[in-house]
Scaffold this active site. Sequence first.
Site, PDB file in Angstrom:
ATOM      1  N   LEU A  36       0.832  -1.212   0.000  1.00 45.08           N
ATOM      2  CA  LEU A  36       0.000   0.000   0.000  1.00 45.08           C
ATOM      3  C   LEU A  36       0.862   1.256   0.000  1.00 45.08           C
ATOM      4  O   LEU A  36       0.821   2.071   0.923  1.00 45.08           O
ATOM      5  CB  LEU A  36      -1.008   0.002   1.165  1.00 45.08           C
ATOM      6  CG  LEU A  36      -2.036  -1.124   1.151  1.00 45.08           C
ATOM      7  CD1 LEU A  36      -3.007  -1.012   2.322  1.00 45.08           C
ATOM      8  CD2 LEU A  36      -2.823  -1.157  -0.160  1.00 45.08           C
ATOM      9  N   THR A 135       7.304  -5.197 -18.604  1.00 42.24           N
ATOM     10  CA  THR A 135       6.909  -4.118 -19.499  1.00 42.24           C
ATOM     11  C   THR A 135       7.679  -4.167 -20.822  1.00 42.24           C
ATOM     12  O   THR A 135       8.786  -4.713 -20.882  1.00 42.24           O
ATOM     13  CB  THR A 135       7.177  -2.774 -18.792  1.00 42.24           C
ATOM     14  OG1 THR A 135       7.086  -1.711 -19.731  1.00 42.24           O
ATOM     15  CG2 THR A 135       8.584  -2.716 -18.185  1.00 42.24           C
ATOM     16  N   ASP A 136       7.104  -3.534 -21.842  1.00 44.75           N
ATOM     17  CA  ASP A 136       7.811  -3.410 -23.126  1.00 44.75           C
ATOM     18  C   ASP A 136       8.959  -2.399 -23.043  1.00 44.75           C
ATOM     19  O   ASP A 136       9.797  -2.334 -23.935  1.00 44.75           O
ATOM     20  CB  ASP A 136       6.832  -3.007 -24.245  1.00 44.75           C
ATOM     21  CG  ASP A 136       6.142  -1.667 -24.016  1.00 44.75           C
ATOM     22  OD1 ASP A 136       6.287  -1.084 -22.915  1.00 44.75           O
ATOM     23  OD2 ASP A 136       5.444  -1.184 -24.939  1.00 44.75           O
ATOM     24  N   GLU A 137       8.988  -1.598 -21.953  1.00 48.54           N
ATOM     25  CA  GLU A 137       9.999  -0.529 -21.871  1.00 48.54           C
ATOM     26  C   GLU A 137      11.413  -1.084 -21.730  1.00 48.54           C
ATOM     27  O   GLU A 137      12.382  -0.367 -21.944  1.00 48.54           O
ATOM     28  CB  GLU A 137       9.668   0.431 -20.718  1.00 48.54           C
ATOM     29  CG  GLU A 137       8.270   0.990 -20.872  1.00 48.54           C
ATOM     30  CD  GLU A 137       7.955   2.229 -20.055  1.00 48.54           C
ATOM     31  OE1 GLU A 137       8.884   2.928 -19.634  1.00 48.54           O
ATOM     32  OE2 GLU A 137       6.754   2.479 -19.857  1.00 48.54           O
ATOM     33  N   TYR A 161      13.396   3.342 -14.314  1.00 47.15           N
ATOM     34  CA  TYR A 161      12.292   2.372 -14.192  1.00 47.15           C
ATOM     35  C   TYR A 161      12.527   1.176 -15.122  1.00 47.15           C
ATOM     36  O   TYR A 161      12.483   0.015 -14.697  1.00 47.15           O
ATOM     37  CB  TYR A 161      10.954   3.049 -14.533  1.00 47.15           C
ATOM     38  CG  TYR A 161       9.834   2.064 -14.833  1.00 47.15           C
ATOM     39  CD1 TYR A 161       9.331   1.225 -13.842  1.00 47.15           C
ATOM     40  CD2 TYR A 161       9.282   1.952 -16.122  1.00 47.15           C
ATOM     41  CE1 TYR A 161       8.310   0.308 -14.120  1.00 47.15           C
ATOM     42  CE2 TYR A 161       8.269   1.042 -16.404  1.00 47.15           C
ATOM     43  CZ  TYR A 161       7.786   0.223 -15.402  1.00 47.15           C
ATOM     44  OH  TYR A 161       6.796  -0.689 -15.671  1.00 47.15           O
ATOM     45  N   LYS A 165      13.208  -2.832 -14.193  1.00 45.73           N
ATOM     46  CA  LYS A 165      12.369  -3.943 -14.668  1.00 45.73           C
ATOM     47  C   LYS A 165      13.208  -4.927 -15.492  1.00 45.73           C
ATOM     48  O   LYS A 165      13.031  -6.147 -15.391  1.00 45.73           O
ATOM     49  CB  LYS A 165      11.187  -3.418 -15.500  1.00 45.73           C
ATOM     50  CG  LYS A 165      10.153  -2.639 -14.719  1.00 45.73           C
ATOM     51  CD  LYS A 165       9.396  -3.438 -13.663  1.00 45.73           C
ATOM     52  CE  LYS A 165       8.481  -4.485 -14.224  1.00 45.73           C
ATOM     53  NZ  LYS A 165       7.642  -5.118 -13.152  1.00 45.73           N
TER      54      LYS A 165
HETATM   55  P1  NAD Z   1       0.861   0.480  -9.808  1.00 42.09           P
HETATM   56  O1  NAD Z   1       1.960   1.458  -9.506  1.00 42.09           O
HETATM   57  O2  NAD Z   1      -0.507   0.987 -10.063  1.00 42.09           O
HETATM   58  O3  NAD Z   1       0.744  -0.581  -8.617  1.00 42.09           O
HETATM   59  C1  NAD Z   1       1.847  -1.148  -7.990  1.00 42.09           C
HETATM   60  C2  NAD Z   1       1.354  -1.834  -6.720  1.00 42.09           C
HETATM   61  O4  NAD Z   1       2.493  -2.458  -6.083  1.00 42.09           O
HETATM   62  C3  NAD Z   1       0.749  -0.873  -5.685  1.00 42.09           C
HETATM   63  O5  NAD Z   1      -0.431  -1.416  -5.161  1.00 42.09           O
HETATM   64  C4  NAD Z   1       1.826  -0.784  -4.606  1.00 42.09           C
HETATM   65  O6  NAD Z   1       1.291  -0.516  -3.317  1.00 42.09           O
HETATM   66  C5  NAD Z   1       2.466  -2.156  -4.690  1.00 42.09           C
HETATM   67  N1  NAD Z   1       3.853  -2.172  -4.199  1.00 42.09           N
HETATM   68  C6  NAD Z   1       4.843  -1.290  -4.517  1.00 42.09           C
HETATM   69  N2  NAD Z   1       5.970  -1.628  -3.856  1.00 42.09           N
HETATM   70  C7  NAD Z   1       5.695  -2.745  -3.118  1.00 42.09           C
HETATM   71  C8  NAD Z   1       6.448  -3.580  -2.263  1.00 42.09           C
HETATM   72  N3  NAD Z   1       7.734  -3.305  -2.007  1.00 42.09           N
HETATM   73  N4  NAD Z   1       5.847  -4.640  -1.697  1.00 42.09           N
HETATM   74  C9  NAD Z   1       4.541  -4.911  -1.955  1.00 42.09           C
HETATM   75  N5  NAD Z   1       3.774  -4.160  -2.747  1.00 42.09           N
HETATM   76  C10 NAD Z   1       4.340  -3.084  -3.330  1.00 42.09           C
HETATM   77  O7  NAD Z   1       1.409  -0.373 -11.025  1.00 42.09           O
HETATM   78  P2  NAD Z   1       0.620  -0.996 -12.266  1.00 42.09           P
HETATM   79  O8  NAD Z   1       0.514   0.024 -13.326  1.00 42.09           O
HETATM   80  O9  NAD Z   1      -0.586  -1.710 -11.795  1.00 42.09           O
HETATM   81  O10 NAD Z   1       1.712  -2.061 -12.769  1.00 42.09           O
HETATM   82  C11 NAD Z   1       1.740  -3.376 -12.222  1.00 42.09           C
HETATM   83  C12 NAD Z   1       2.883  -4.153 -12.850  1.00 42.09           C
HETATM   84  O11 NAD Z   1       2.711  -4.202 -14.260  1.00 42.09           O
HETATM   85  C13 NAD Z   1       4.257  -3.509 -12.615  1.00 42.09           C
HETATM   86  O12 NAD Z   1       5.193  -4.539 -12.369  1.00 42.09           O
HETATM   87  C14 NAD Z   1       4.560  -2.795 -13.928  1.00 42.09           C
HETATM   88  O13 NAD Z   1       5.946  -2.729 -14.160  1.00 42.09           O
HETATM   89  C15 NAD Z   1       3.862  -3.700 -14.922  1.00 42.09           C
HETATM   90  N6  NAD Z   1       3.389  -3.040 -16.152  1.00 42.09           N
HETATM   91  C16 NAD Z   1       2.619  -1.901 -16.081  1.00 42.09           C
HETATM   92  C17 NAD Z   1       2.147  -1.323 -17.262  1.00 42.09           C
HETATM   93  C18 NAD Z   1       1.273  -0.080 -17.234  1.00 42.09           C
HETATM   94  O14 NAD Z   1       0.991   0.490 -18.293  1.00 42.09           O
HETATM   95  N7  NAD Z   1       0.788   0.378 -16.075  1.00 42.09           N
HETATM   96  C19 NAD Z   1       2.465  -1.897 -18.491  1.00 42.09           C
HETATM   97  C20 NAD Z   1       3.258  -3.054 -18.519  1.00 42.09           C
HETATM   98  C21 NAD Z   1       3.687  -3.624 -17.337  1.00 42.09           C
HETATM   99  P1  TYD Z   2       3.054   7.511 -18.878  1.00 45.25           P
HETATM  100  O1  TYD Z   2       1.580   7.366 -18.724  1.00 45.25           O
HETATM  101  O2  TYD Z   2       3.838   8.120 -17.765  1.00 45.25           O
HETATM  102  O3  TYD Z   2       3.634   6.052 -19.273  1.00 45.25           O
HETATM  103  P2  TYD Z   2       5.115   5.647 -19.808  1.00 45.25           P
HETATM  104  O4  TYD Z   2       6.065   6.721 -19.533  1.00 45.25           O
HETATM  105  O5  TYD Z   2       5.372   4.411 -18.992  1.00 45.25           O
HETATM  106  O6  TYD Z   2       4.945   5.348 -21.266  1.00 45.25           O
HETATM  107  O7  TYD Z   2       3.340   8.379 -20.174  1.00 45.25           O
HETATM  108  C1  TYD Z   2       2.802   7.987 -21.438  1.00 45.25           C
HETATM  109  C2  TYD Z   2       3.312   8.983 -22.450  1.00 45.25           C
HETATM  110  O8  TYD Z   2       2.743  10.282 -22.171  1.00 45.25           O
HETATM  111  C3  TYD Z   2       4.826   9.187 -22.387  1.00 45.25           C
HETATM  112  O9  TYD Z   2       5.324   9.373 -23.720  1.00 45.25           O
HETATM  113  C4  TYD Z   2       5.002  10.468 -21.574  1.00 45.25           C
HETATM  114  C5  TYD Z   2       3.750  11.256 -21.926  1.00 45.25           C
HETATM  115  N1  TYD Z   2       3.220  12.158 -20.841  1.00 45.25           N
HETATM  116  C6  TYD Z   2       2.889  13.481 -21.148  1.00 45.25           C
HETATM  117  O10 TYD Z   2       3.023  13.937 -22.292  1.00 45.25           O
HETATM  118  N2  TYD Z   2       2.385  14.257 -20.132  1.00 45.25           N
HETATM  119  C7  TYD Z   2       2.219  13.812 -18.862  1.00 45.25           C
HETATM  120  O11 TYD Z   2       1.797  14.594 -17.964  1.00 45.25           O
HETATM  121  C8  TYD Z   2       2.555  12.437 -18.573  1.00 45.25           C
HETATM  122  C9  TYD Z   2       2.392  11.873 -17.191  1.00 45.25           C
HETATM  123  C10 TYD Z   2       3.051  11.641 -19.602  1.00 45.25           C
END
Ligand code: NAD
Ligand code: TYD
Length: 356
Positions: A36, A135-137, A161, A165
């Site tokens: 959390l 992630t694809d990043e 980040y 990953k």
């Molecule tokens: P998020 O930031 O919304 O959620 C992360 C969760 O992990 C939170 O509930 C946080 O409390 C918990 N957390 C953080 N540190 C912790 C710890 N040390 N121990 C236990 N819990 C912890 O992230 P998300 O967007 O839901 O992403 C989830 C996963 O998917 C991540 O591993 C992210 O790299 C991956 N991912 C996300 C995206 C995206 O677009 N959001 C895309 C591809 C992959």
């Molecule tokens: P984000 O949602 O932070 O995801 P990621 O960086 O993991 O791709 O950002 C998505 C795209 O939007 C990225 O190219 C950065 C851009 N961005 C803005 O232009 N303005 C913003 O305020 C934020 C948060 C992101």
Amino acid sequence: MARSILVTGGAGFIGSNFVLRTAAASGVHVVTLDKLTYAGNVHNLATLRGSSEHTFVQGDIQDRELVRSLLRTYDIAAVVHFAAESHVDRSILGPEEFIRTNVGGTFALLEEAKTYWQSLSADGKNSFRFLHVSTDEVYGSLGPNDPAFTENTPYAPNSPYAASKASSDHLVRAYHHTYGLPTLTSNCSNNYGPYQFPEKLIPLTILNALNGKAIPVYGDGKNVRDWLYVEDHCDAISTILKLGKPGETYNVGGSSEKANIDVVNTICELMDELVPGSPSRPHKNLIKFVTDRPGHDRRYAVDASKLRRELGWQPQENFRSGIRKTIEWYLSHKEWLDSVVSGAYKDWIAAQYATR
Ligand code: NAD
Ligand code: TYD
């Protein structure tokens, strides 16, 4: 007895979407382990309160004793590992927590999972899975005419980040290769949908449009991301968990590449339609081009053909349908938005955007 799975980070954006749908499916007991942090919200799982299908534990994935005891107490059949620090901009301002949780935390989980897995019966060992959500990043940035990332694209992470990953992906690979731990890794493109914290592009744009505040677009707005609706990602994870081959990695994506400015314009148009009485119409007037993110990756695109071909997955939503659903969800969950936009959130927005 129901099969138990341990979901880390299950109170975050993608994790809570996954837990809600998995606990609703019969025959699975979900144990959610979540620290959390600012990004985790136990209210996301409120509908599961009191449910025999779900147990919530607040804790850190780096707490090895806790992880050890959860694996044994609940006779865990699979770990689905979402927990991470996930926001690129935060990793630029403060990378240390990303190394602790994403690298150190994944290492701690792998160590405990390995010891637990080695203690299982032959059948238990065979069916156990450790699914690492990535992630694809990790693949870095594409030029305009480059082919999309495949599972064979060399890793080239550019942000702290992405590097954290990538490190965790390598550890997962090594635990399969060296110890035989039955791991699976998924590398997904950008997600959007319900419960996403409003620091990422799509929910931040919706929130600012709703409040008549400037919508910040970095640089020229032409950076490209490949967007996938969160339910489709959750479905891919369930599919990989069930059918994926241990040791393999699977790319997940919606073949939905969009420039940021096009995403923001689409949201503004839908806000004009869905909030006809808004004093901020047309919402496009709120768009403000701001200083670019340092090291900003230009383009991501995912080739998910392996997942389609080998495991039969395909997304159900396209960007147009998914973004409409997403905006409608935020408009009908204003109390959720109010609850996450706390003092700490305001401090972040001030630190991130004040000098841009
Ligand atoms: P998020 O930031 O919304 O959620 C992360 C969760 O992990 C939170 O509930 C946080 O409390 C918990 N957390 C953080 N540190 C912790 C710890 N040390 N121990 C236990 N819990 C912890 O992230 P998300 O967007 O839901 O992403 C989830 C996963 O998917 C991540 O591993 C992210 O790299 C991956 N991912 C996300 C995206 C995206 O677009 N959001 C895309 C591809 C992959
Ligand atoms: P984000 O949602 O932070 O995801 P990621 O960086 O993991 O791709 O950002 C998505 C795209 O939007 C990225 O190219 C950065 C851009 N961005 C803005 O232009 N303005 C913003 O305020 C934020 C948060 C992101």
